[in-house]
Design an enzyme around this catalytic site. Structure first.
Site, PDB file in Angstrom:
ATOM      1  N   ARG A 261       0.775  -1.225   0.075  1.00  0.00           N
ATOM      2  CA  ARG A 261       0.015  -0.080  -0.255  1.00  0.00           C
ATOM      3  C   ARG A 261       0.943   1.100   0.041  1.00  0.00           C
ATOM      4  NH1 ARG A 261      -5.168  -1.765   4.050  1.00  0.00           N
ATOM      5  NH2 ARG A 261      -5.461  -3.756   3.032  1.00  0.00           N
ATOM      6  N   ARG A 276       1.687   0.718  10.400  1.00  0.00           N
ATOM      7  CA  ARG A 276       1.201   0.968   9.166  1.00  0.00           C
ATOM      8  C   ARG A 276       2.539   0.854   8.031  1.00  0.00           C
ATOM      9  NH1 ARG A 276      -3.336   3.859   7.980  1.00  0.00           N
ATOM     10  NH2 ARG A 276      -3.550   4.121   9.930  1.00  0.00           N
ATOM     11  N   GLU A 348      -7.374  -1.300  15.184  1.00  0.00           N
ATOM     12  CA  GLU A 348      -7.734  -2.341  14.168  1.00  0.00           C
ATOM     13  C   GLU A 348      -6.767  -3.322  13.834  1.00  0.00           C
ATOM     14  OE1 GLU A 348      -9.109  -0.387  10.464  1.00  0.00           O
ATOM     15  OE2 GLU A 348      -8.981  -2.144   9.196  1.00  0.00           O
ATOM     16  N   SER A 351     -10.734  -6.417   9.320  1.00  0.00           N
ATOM     17  CA  SER A 351     -11.999  -5.711   9.046  1.00  0.00           C
ATOM     18  C   SER A 351     -12.623  -6.655   8.004  1.00  0.00           C
ATOM     19  CB  SER A 351     -11.523  -4.518   8.096  1.00  0.00           C
ATOM     20  OG  SER A 351     -12.494  -3.412   7.877  1.00  0.00           O
ATOM     21  N   ARG A 391       0.212  -6.613  12.415  1.00  0.00           N
ATOM     22  CA  ARG A 391      -0.406  -6.119  13.519  1.00  0.00           C
ATOM     23  C   ARG A 391      -0.690  -6.752  14.509  1.00  0.00           C
ATOM     24  NH1 ARG A 391      -4.584  -1.407  11.227  1.00  0.00           N
ATOM     25  NH2 ARG A 391      -2.953  -0.103  10.025  1.00  0.00           N
TER      26      ARG A 391
END
Length: 426
Positions: A261, A276, A348, A351, A391
């Site tokens: 990403r 991130r 988070e 999801s 994560r």
RNA sequence: GGACACGUGGGUGAGCGGCUGAAACCACCUCCCUGCUAAGGAGGCAAGGGCCUCACGGUCCUUCGAGGGUUCGAAUCCCUCCGUGUCCGCCA
């Protein structure tokens, strides 16, 4: 992608649903385009029908040796050919414009999605586990990690910010987590393991909704392909342009892949640590179902993601995202947020979304209902992380940290660590 | 990367430029017959869209990998791209 027929018949509801996501009304524009497209199509098709009819007649006239009649018809077709291409082009232009407008619209939120603009309006559904109480001040993973092999500096040196180099027991821990998750999702939760391509064509990106609107979030190769930002893209597109048998459904897939990403627009957010990254690993869950099954599947898949956190004994909470915070393709999304004692907050880690037929329409994935129902119907697609490996690594470091800087290994993970029970500073 | 071949409906697979939106077979669906671990017979069965209809349905258009082109007319001829196969080259 939306159904124009639905919009035609429910223009007010359509705009109202878009408004819940903060999008402007568009139904009137769409319907104007749609009307003019249909008017043009009718005109064009009448001309085409006449051309086809005349062409057939020419063949017959020639077969009968009636050259005069054939010539007359050919003159007529020649006249038609002066106007037809212009009509066809006009119809194509309007159709393209309509399609492009439609392609840029987000999915409509489900009725039971709460109203709201951003993450502050998400609704907590439940909490699992009790955050551990520390008799020392818990550190953040970015402070625990470096002495155990989480090497931010080396990663940054060769690749830039948001790239990390894992070494030794830290690399092994990440591998162990990934293997553990894959086993869980395949052996216990019934998903079929897949190892899909990491580079995909533009059509695949369009199919799952990353394009055309979110091109800045992904990396593109010099030959025009895209690096997947999630294996949802590769897994979901495995059924693109297919008509499945009803008996094949549900299809449940999983895969471990790196995800890439660009994190454009995330400047200043989570700049520290492993939260991130431009490149991270994720075990993805995907399901292809009948429309009537997708809601139950959504619940089941959420539990499948939760099962990993529970097995690792990581406290978390389950959030129902509000309309304004959902991704564009989702019609309903649950987020799982893991407790990070070092950050003193829930973050988070998964999801899980039901996209309804939004992606199925873009990919043209249908199924043929068994029994007497004629024709085909669009499938529903769902995706979710089960879980984000990086994560989860962060969560293990923070939740299992010891005062001396070591980290104990969760019991469920120990078999995957070759019996190691603790990461220690070398 | 080079050479050659191929790309048709859910599947296999025919298809002299007009009679083919597509033979045949398989799968599937409906009906009939018969029953016993089997079968036989009749029929139906591509998708998307426009228009008409309350509806059943009718009618027209588009689609034979994709996009262009030739032609009055293209699954059928030409070009480009994508994919697949075989051989050669290179390579983890």
């Amino acid at each position: 992608m939306h159904d124009l027929k639905y919009i035609r018949e429910n223009a007010v509801d359509f705009d109202a649903a878009l408004a819940r996501r903060g999008a402007s009304p568009i139904a009137a524009d769409l319907l104007t385009l749609d009307e003019s497209r249909r008017a043009l199509a009718t005109e064009m098709q009448q001309a085409q029908a006449r051309r086809n009819e005349a062409s057939k007649a020419i063949g017959k006239a020639k077969a009968q040796g009636n050259e005069e009649a054939a010539q007359a018809l050919m003159t007529e077709v020649a006249e038609l050919k002066k106007t037809l291409p212009a009509l066809e082009e006009k119809e194509r232009d309007v159709a393209t414009k309509l399609k492009n407008t439609l392609a840029g619209l987000p999915n409509l939120p489900d009725e039971d999605v709460p109203a709201g603009a951003d993450e502050d309006d998400n609704v907590e559904i439940e909490r699992w586990g009790t955050p551990r109480s520390f008799d020392f001040e818990p550190k953040e993973h970015s402070d625990i990690g470096p002495s155990l092999g989480l090497d931010f500096e080396t990663g940054a040196k060769m690749s830039g910010a948001r790239f990390t180099f894992l070494r030794g027991q830290m690399a092994r821990l990440q591998r162990a987590l990934a293997q553990f998750m894959l086993d869980k999702q395949t052996l216990e939760n019934g998903h079929t393991e897949c190892a899909p391509p990491l580079l995909v064509r533009e059509e695949a990106m369009f199919g799952t909704g990353q394009l055309p609107k979110f091109s800045e979030d992904s990396f593109q190769t010099t030959d025009g392909r895209w690096l997947i930002s999630t294996s949802e893209i590769s897994l979901t597109n495995s059924v693109r342009e297919q008509i499945l048998d009803e008996a094949q459904l549900p299809i449940r897939l999983t895969g471990l892949t790196p995800c890439f990403r660009s994190e454009a627009g995330a400047a200043g957010k989570d700049t520290k640590g492993y939260i991130r990254q431009h490149q991270f690993e994720k075990v993805e869950l995907v399901a292809i179902t009948r429309p009537e099954d997708s809601e139950a599947e959504h619940a089941r898949m959420t539990k499948a993601a939760e099962s990993v956190l529970q097995a690792l004994e990581l406290p978390y909470r389950k959030m129902l995202l509000c309309a304004g915070d959902m991704g564009a393709t989702a019609r309903k999304t649950y987020d799982l947020e893991v407790w990070l004692p070092g950050q003193d907050s829930y973050r988070e880690i998964s999801s899980i979304s039901n996209t309804g037929e939004y992606q199925a329409r873009r990919m043209n994935t249908r199924f043929r209902p068994a029994g007497e129902e004629k024709g085909t119907r669009f499938v529903h697609t769902l995706n979710g992380s089960g879980l984000a490996v990086g994560r989860t690594l962060v969560a293990v470091l923070e939740n299992y940290q010891q005062e001396d800087g070591s980290v104990t290994i969760p019991a469920a993970l120990q078999p995957y660590m070759g019996g190691i029970t603790k990461l220690e500073i070398p």
